[in-house]
Design an enzyme around this catalytic site. Structure first.
Site, PDB file in Angstrom:
ATOM      1  N   ASP A 154       0.850  -1.190   0.000  1.00 32.97           N
ATOM      2  CA  ASP A 154       0.000   0.000   0.000  1.00 32.97           C
ATOM      3  C   ASP A 154       0.885   1.240   0.000  1.00 32.97           C
ATOM      4  O   ASP A 154       2.111   1.137  -0.031  1.00 32.97           O
ATOM      5  CB  ASP A 154      -0.964  -0.014   1.206  1.00 32.97           C
ATOM      6  CG  ASP A 154      -2.335   0.530   0.799  1.00 32.97           C
ATOM      7  OD1 ASP A 154      -2.389   1.677   0.327  1.00 32.97           O
ATOM      8  OD2 ASP A 154      -3.336  -0.191   0.946  1.00 32.97           O
ATOM      9  N   GLU A 200      -9.662   2.693  -5.461  1.00 33.85           N
ATOM     10  CA  GLU A 200      -9.246   4.049  -5.102  1.00 33.85           C
ATOM     11  C   GLU A 200      -8.043   4.563  -5.921  1.00 33.85           C
ATOM     12  O   GLU A 200      -7.026   4.946  -5.362  1.00 33.85           O
ATOM     13  CB  GLU A 200      -8.923   4.101  -3.600  1.00 33.85           C
ATOM     14  CG  GLU A 200     -10.146   3.759  -2.760  1.00 33.85           C
ATOM     15  CD  GLU A 200      -9.875   3.796  -1.254  1.00 33.85           C
ATOM     16  OE1 GLU A 200     -10.797   4.159  -0.521  1.00 33.85           O
ATOM     17  OE2 GLU A 200      -8.767   3.450  -0.804  1.00 33.85           O
ATOM     18  N   HIS A 226      -2.732   3.211  -4.797  1.00 34.45           N
ATOM     19  CA  HIS A 226      -2.134   2.740  -3.534  1.00 34.45           C
ATOM     20  C   HIS A 226      -0.706   2.253  -3.756  1.00 34.45           C
ATOM     21  O   HIS A 226      -0.274   1.264  -3.157  1.00 34.45           O
ATOM     22  CB  HIS A 226      -2.999   1.634  -2.900  1.00 34.45           C
ATOM     23  CG  HIS A 226      -4.266   2.153  -2.294  1.00 34.45           C
ATOM     24  ND1 HIS A 226      -4.291   3.010  -1.214  1.00 34.45           N
ATOM     25  CD2 HIS A 226      -5.563   1.948  -2.633  1.00 34.45           C
ATOM     26  CE1 HIS A 226      -5.545   3.302  -0.901  1.00 34.45           C
ATOM     27  NE2 HIS A 226      -6.341   2.684  -1.752  1.00 34.45           N
TER      28      HIS A 226
END
Ligand SMILES: [Zn+2]
Length: 483
Positions: A134, A265, A201
């Site tokens: 991440d 995302e 990410h």
């Protein structure tokens, strides 16, 4: 009245005459007879017979026997001296019953992970989705690209709401340790599904290899939580060469059918302004940047498929409308019913609804009853396509969780509630029964070093919910809501 205290609740229990007196001495194995019976179909099915003479378990596979044994352990641990005779005939509702641990935001030792794995095995979960990469850290040793180990695994400080820590925070699992976890899980019939989250990410990756971004950087491993605009460039061929290199090494470590490639995302700001990304869209005839993400994921999905693996992606990757139908979609935040549409079209879905299954949020926000009562059979999926829902997953993200003790409280009993949704048929599920049975088996968890949240915290009343939710979201302003 005798109550059968097994979590998840078995799907068929037939009481019989007589009792079995549990021997005061000796091991469980001494009075449990195991038989492989190939007439029992279903790789996860089992039979469990309690007779006055002893306990007999049978299954068509060693995996079925393993689940039967988990039921025996719970029966014995929750009985005082004797068990009424009965016959249990059991098999799961869904084939995919997963838990996810985020080891990127905070790093958890191999020893701690083994405890979480043992706990999940007790409740017949069969997938450990391991979130290993991440923005705030990369945790997989990759020999071909050593900067991932050296640079991407270290952040300069930590600033996650309530957690402020100066000084570097780092952690990497060596390939030996990763394999150790894979083997440990295999012994418990748990498949490890590793996640390399892309194209978003990826701040930690770009900190080490800025050339795979749109702008060239420089970048750093993020120290705060959030969604960041710099993501992998979808226009540069070198990005894909790098990804396939890294995945090649991952495949040599993780033998799983599924490989999670993220896809959540990912802001499109950089792609909109990048000449390479725009050229790619033009060359491929892609109408917008969402479709470019579809293209990006599809290249990785088909690369994996050529190697016999199936990709899992978070539900945002459906937005381009061009996702490869062989991918499995993990539903976490789906306001437009895209996952139901996907399942109705033949696509496979894993259900891990944010509002019900995310275990990083306090019980004030997601009380146990809310997690328990959620039905994974999505209502917009037509009955004949319900089979496309592979199962359930309970994730725990660790921005706010640094220790195993804290993780245990957040995850239990909620992980067990999700395990029961995955195993037990809807008509046999009952929140009150679950809470009672879970409390009975808690000593088995404690023996593993997993200490669940205290029962009085599971279902806070309305005012406590408001206060607890506010305290969680306003960690920097505790004086507003002080007791
Ligand atoms: Zn680009």
């Amino acid at each position: 009245m005798y109550r059968c205290n097994i979590v998840p609740r078995p799907n068929q229990i037939q009481p019989k005459e007589g009792i079995f007196a549990i021997p005061r001495e000796g091991r469980i194995e001494d009075f449990v007879t195991r038989t492989i019976d190939t007439r029992i179909s279903g790789a996860e099915s089992y039979r469990l017979n309690v007779c006055p003479e002893g306990i007999t378990i049978s299954a068509g596979t060693p995996r079925g026997l393993f689940y039967a044994m988990q039921s025996v352990r719970q029966l014995i641990a929750t009985s005082v001296g004797q068990i009424p005779c009965m016959c249990i005939c059991d098999e799961p509702t869904y084939p995919y019953r997963a838990f996810m641990i985020d080891c990127a935001r905070h790093f958890f030792s191999v020893a701690d992970l083994k405890k979480m794995i043992d706990a999940a095995a007790l409740f017949k979960m069969n997938v450990f989705h391991w979130h290993l990469t991440d923005d705030q850290g990369w945790r997989i040793e990759i020999k071909e690209h050593p900067r991932l180990t050296k640079i991407s695994s270290v952040r300069a400080s930590s600033d996650f709401g309530g957690i402020h820590a100066d000084g570097p925070y780092e952690g990497i699992y060596t390939q030996g340790q990763l394999r150790e976890i894979v083997d440990y899980c295999a012994e418990r019939y748990i498949e490890v599904v590793p996640e390399f989250d892309m194209p978003g990410h990826t701040s930690a990756v770009l900190a080490a290899y800025p050339a795979f971004s749109c702008t060239g950087g420089p970048f750093y491993v993020q120290t705060k939580q959030g969604i960041f605009q710099d993501i992998l460039c979808a226009g540069k061929e070198e990005t894909f060469h790098f990804l396939f290199d890294v995945l090649e090494e991952m495949l040599s470590i993780f033998p799983s059918r599924y490989i999670h490639i993220g896809g959540d995302e990912a802001p499109k700001v950089r792609w909109k302004a990048c000449l390479d990304c725009q050229a790619r869209m033009k060359a491929e005839g892609l109408p917008d940047e969402q479709a470019l993400q579809g293209y990006f994921m599809n290249r990785v999905i088909s690369w994996l498929r050529a190697r016999g693996r199936t990709a899992v992606v978070w539900n945002e990757s459906l937005r381009g409308g061009n996702l490869d139908p062989s991918a499995v979609v993990q539903m976490w935040m789906d306001k437009n019913g895209e996952c139901a549409h996907w399942a109705n079209g033949g696509g496979k879905v894993i259900v891990s609804d944010f509002y019900h299954y995310y275990c990083d949020y306090p019980y004030a926000m997601t009380p146990l009853w809310k997690t328990y009562r959620y039905r994974p059979a999505l209502k917009d999926v037509r009955p004949i396509y319900q089979k496309n829902i592979l199962g359930v997953e309970a994730p725990v993200w660790t921005e706010y969780i640094e220790t195993l003790a804290h993780m245990s409280e957040m995850c239990y009993p909620r992980f067990a509630a999700v395990a029961e949704a995955g195993w037990t048929r809807e008509e046999r599920r009952n929140a009150g029964s679950f809470e009672r049975r879970f409390q009975m088996v808690t000593p088995l968890l404690a023996a593993l070093g997993i200490h669940p949240a205290a029962p009085q915290l599971w279902n806070p009343h309305s005012f406590a919910r408001l206060k607890g939710t506010a305290q969680f979201f306003l960690p920097k302003l505790p004086f507003i809501i002080r007791n």
